[in-house]
Scaffold this active site. Structure first.
Site, short mmCIF file in Angstrom:
data_model
loop_
_atom_site.label_atom_id
_atom_site.label_comp_id
_atom_site.label_asym_id
_atom_site.label_seq_id
_atom_site.Cartn_x
_atom_site.Cartn_y
_atom_site.Cartn_z
N CYS A 19 0.87 -1.19 0.00
CA CYS A 19 0.00 0.00 0.00
C CYS A 19 0.89 1.22 0.00
O CYS A 19 1.76 1.37 0.87
CB CYS A 19 -0.90 -0.03 1.23
SG CYS A 19 -1.71 1.52 1.63
N VAL A 59 -6.04 1.67 7.11
CA VAL A 59 -4.59 1.67 7.31
C VAL A 59 -3.98 2.74 6.40
O VAL A 59 -4.53 3.03 5.34
CB VAL A 59 -3.98 0.28 7.00
CG1 VAL A 59 -4.38 -0.71 8.06
CG2 VAL A 59 -4.38 -0.22 5.62
#
Length: 211
Positions: A19, A59
């Site tokens: 990510c 997140v």
């Protein structure tokens, strides 16, 4: 909300294993040399701890004792102030504002293209590649003008940019023809030992660190 017993150290980061936003925060932590607990999670199936701590279940999420922070920009700036050495933002307000604005542009213009390529349909991914290449081409003069992204020293803006540049091969996005400045920029960042520490095992396989 207090951290759960699962979190043993003072600082814990909930992070996905591939990510750009999570990688951004891990790069800040690595640049600061901060020790922390890393909890890798599947954003599509967040663990109960994360659900309890973060109302968005998103997140990156950072926990420091009773403090819970989320959103990469908030977490990154907090870490830079909480651990001031080495500083990752200039001292003068004008330069700080300029880098904050550049980072905001990355969040709004660049990151969605990466996410479209990684998680979108074929047409969305193709459109994301086209747009990301356009953004890279337009940014070449900036990388020719400065050693780092809009700055002479590494900053929080580089922590946001470098994870995108690292992923270009796996995203199927080639550098523009006059993109040597971008290639040189990537080499400077990627050779830093802190960058290697910021990578998850999955991210490490997205590219190859220079020897």
């Amino acid at each position: 909300m207090a951290a759960s017993p699962r979190m043993r150290n003072a600082l814990t980061l909930f992070s996905a294993n591939d990510c750009v936003l999570c990688h951004r925060v891990r790069l800040v932590l690595a640049a600061k040399g901060v020790t922390y607990d890393l909890i890798e999670v599947d954003p599509q199936n967040p663990p109960e701890d994360l659900i309890d701590l973060n109302p968005y279940h998103s997140v990156p999420t950072l926990v420091e004792r009773d403090l819970v922070l989320y959103a990469a920009s908030v977490v990154s700036e907090y870490l830079d102030e909480r651990y001031p050495h080495p500083p990752l933002m200039p001292v003068d307000p004008l330069s700080r504002a300029r880098l904050r604005l550049a980072t905001l542009r990355l969040e709004h213009d660049w990151v969605p293209q990466v996410q479209a390529i990684q998680m979108g349909t074929k047409s969305q991914a193709d459109a994301g590649r086209k747009r990301l290449r356009e953004l890279l081409t337009a940014s070449v003069p900036l990388f020719k003008a400065f050693k780092f992204f809009l700055n002479t020293e590494m900053s929080l803006a580089d922590c946001a940019m470098a994870p995108i540049i690292w992923r270009l091969p796996s995203l199927g996005v080639a550098l523009p023809k006059d993109g040597k400045a971008l290639e040189d920029y990537g080499s400077r960042i990627f050779r830093n030992p802190g960058f290697a520490r910021s990578l998850t095992e999955q991210e490490r396989r997205l590219n190859e660190l220079p020897g």
